[in-house]
Enzyme design. Sequence first.
Site, mmCIF file in Angstrom:
data_model
loop_
_atom_site.group_PDB
_atom_site.id
_atom_site.type_symbol
_atom_site.label_atom_id
_atom_site.label_comp_id
_atom_site.label_asym_id
_atom_site.label_seq_id
_atom_site.Cartn_x
_atom_site.Cartn_y
_atom_site.Cartn_z
ATOM 1 C CB CYS A 2 -25.879 26.110 37.710
ATOM 2 S SG CYS A 2 -25.357 26.786 36.125
ATOM 3 N NE ARG A 27 -23.371 23.097 42.308
ATOM 4 C CZ ARG A 27 -22.734 21.944 42.170
ATOM 5 N NH1 ARG A 27 -22.058 21.443 43.169
ATOM 6 N NH2 ARG A 27 -22.779 21.285 41.033
ATOM 7 C CD1 TRP A 74 -19.203 30.407 37.050
ATOM 8 C CD2 TRP A 74 -19.316 29.006 35.315
ATOM 9 N NE1 TRP A 74 -17.988 30.440 36.396
ATOM 10 C CE2 TRP A 74 -18.036 29.595 35.330
ATOM 11 C CE3 TRP A 74 -19.612 28.093 34.300
ATOM 12 C CZ2 TRP A 74 -17.051 29.297 34.384
ATOM 13 C CZ3 TRP A 74 -18.638 27.802 33.361
ATOM 14 C CH2 TRP A 74 -17.372 28.404 33.419
ATOM 15 N N GLY A 101 -25.681 21.965 33.993
ATOM 16 C CA GLY A 101 -25.149 21.063 32.971
ATOM 17 C C GLY A 101 -25.185 21.735 31.607
ATOM 18 C CD GLU A 487 -2.874 25.085 45.529
ATOM 19 O OE1 GLU A 487 -3.015 24.908 44.313
ATOM 20 O OE2 GLU A 487 -3.840 25.318 46.280
ATOM 21 C CE LYS A 491 -5.807 28.287 46.109
ATOM 22 N NZ LYS A 491 -5.784 26.900 45.803
ATOM 23 C CG HIS A 510 16.592 26.446 31.592
ATOM 24 N ND1 HIS A 510 17.634 26.094 30.767
ATOM 25 C CD2 HIS A 510 16.814 25.815 32.773
ATOM 26 C CE1 HIS A 510 18.441 25.258 31.413
ATOM 27 N NE2 HIS A 510 17.960 25.077 32.638
HETATM 28 O O1 M6R Z 1 -13.164 19.568 42.951
HETATM 29 P P1 M6R Z 1 -11.825 19.352 42.324
HETATM 30 O O2 M6R Z 1 -10.752 19.114 43.309
HETATM 31 O O3 M6R Z 1 -11.852 18.275 41.264
HETATM 32 O O4 M6R Z 1 -11.493 20.734 41.605
HETATM 33 C C1 M6R Z 1 -10.353 20.889 40.821
HETATM 34 C C2 M6R Z 1 -10.133 22.343 40.496
HETATM 35 O O5 M6R Z 1 -11.204 22.875 39.799
HETATM 36 C C3 M6R Z 1 -9.891 23.186 41.755
HETATM 37 O O6 M6R Z 1 -8.848 22.697 42.529
HETATM 38 C C4 M6R Z 1 -9.584 24.652 41.362
HETATM 39 O O7 M6R Z 1 -8.355 24.725 40.699
HETATM 40 C C5 M6R Z 1 -9.600 25.559 42.597
HETATM 41 N N1 M6R Z 1 -10.316 26.770 42.322
HETATM 42 C C6 M6R Z 1 -8.250 25.944 43.045
HETATM 43 O O8 M6R Z 1 -8.286 26.758 44.175
#
Ligand code: M6R
Length: 614
Positions: A2, A27, A74, A101, A487, A491, A510
């Site tokens: 949050c 956030r 959130w 938290g 990745e 995305k 496989h």
């Molecule tokens: O802030 P961080 O790099 O630790 O975050 C890790 C993942 O939460 C973050 O990369 C997430 O997978 C993204 N939404 C990917 O685009």
Amino acid sequence: MCGIVGYVGKRNALPIVLEGLKRLEYRGYDSAGVVLWDGEEIKFEKTAGRVAALEKKISNKPWQGNLAIAHTRWATHGKPSDRNAHPHADCAQKIYVVHNGIVENYLEIREALTREGHVFKSDTDTEVLAHLIERPFLATSGPIALEDAVLDALRHVVGTFGLAVISKDDPQKIVAARRGSPLILGLGDGEYLAASDAAAIVEHTKNVIYLHDNEMALLTPQGLKIFNLSKKTLEKPVDTINWDISAAQKGGFAHFMKKEIFEGPAALENVLRGRLLEKDGVSKLGGLESVRDKLLNVKRILITACGTSYYAGLIGKYYFEEIAKVPASAEYASEFRYSNPVVDESAAVILISQSGETADTLEALREAKKHGALTLGIVNAVGSTIARESDAGIYNHAGPEIGVASTKAFISQLGALMLVALFLGRQRSKIPLNLGEKFVKELKGLPAKMEWILKKDEEIKKLAKKYLKHKNFLYLGRKYQFPVALEGALKLKEISYRHAEGYASGEMKHGPIALIDENFPTIVLATKDMVYEKIISNIEEIKARSGKILAVATEGDDRILKLVDDVIFIPQTLEMLAPILSIIPLQLFAYHTANLLGLDVDKPRNLAKSVTVE
Ligand code: M6R
């Protein structure tokens, strides 16, 4: 997960905290709320939905006041709804809390407080905090300082918090506290701010103090006091934010994600700046100097991270093994932390995190430390918990990344991993000078090649349009390009809600090949490298099953033109560095797909930028 923001000073607090909330919306964005002290009484409003919905709800209320706290949520405990939105209040509606938290023992506390007569109005864990803070006020008729009541309450809490509290009975102050969820304090001219992230503050001041775990701050119009949870006063250094508000604005782009993709070349330049010595073919990393000798002795490297950062780590594993000849592996932080890892002083554990606050990565760091491993952070957010708790590390200096989908951070992480690999490789004399020089030269030239790819934005948009009707995608890559496939698929799924699977192309036979037909397109990373011929065989196999193929290939590769349906060319580079280029078309493809579908690219459903809860 949050965002919280608070202001006390001479100006009207309302627009300041609402604007701050908007900058923290990445956030969490399922509900929002604000509470303001207008000099005589408390005004508050909260609602399910975004900050814009909150603004609408209060648009006809002429509220003015010099002190306010606000929240964007959130949901963890309790659905997104008006009643579960923060702030939460005590029974007497005098104490208001915003919280980031999880109060892990909230059920226990709630039951005990209910037996004492407290009445709860929400399903959240946070509400117990307001009632716990109320308790000392109920127990005495004498005056109690709000900070003392908060201290008392926090003694009962198991879990994490970044919180801000105000009270009608002690109205000229904000009490803020942190354990496990970030809090930054801003020192302005006769005004003080608290927020989950610098983005909410930087418009007003660049002078900040990072609150650490188990610390509390008291913000009043007269000043700022910081103490620990035993109420011992602390003197803390004032840091300076080295970027300005424009970095947290869209700058003419329709979305933060698009802006951040276009900031990729600058992100790479920034992570490399001053860290490459071309004539010695090596990198110079001030952040690793203090552990230089320890590093020389480590026998293995374990990289751990989540999401995009983990995929960068998978590429880093290859870098360390190939350039520095150190055995390396990469593991999800969420797995590592519970795996009873066999690591000790002979290992270095590298934590990669854009936010520096990801709960699993942070716990993995603590676990690694417990086992005596040397911990190194590759972190973007300056002053964040992972950066602070690591033994050493390097900052990405990519500037704030606001779009939930990580883009420029990935590029910058690859740059950072390459720097560390070069450092280790030369330190261990595993990489000859001429090869080191070659890497350094190519790295320096990459931003221009990235710009060249970005010019294909319209072409990639057309391809996104062409493939828009498809709901499932396979992404294939091998060796350095395998993590890029993962990745690229991440995305696409996270912002367009299309099903996308990233796979090592050698694994296709496989299992996944069973999925291929004319309605299941494959995006193949087919750059000219040591596994190129293998990829071509995969392409043939897909074609034989009538699968559509969109390839990312090396400029000048005419052969591929005849094999696949569509190609996006990228410039030639060293194969180890190719992921820094090949990810860009995949980021743009995902962006355009989501945008063409009319989805909220920067704030995809169910997600938040920084995952500070487990
Ligand atoms: O802030 P961080 O790099 O630790 O975050 C890790 C993942 O939460 C973050 O990369 C997430 O997978 C993204 N939404 C990917 O685009």
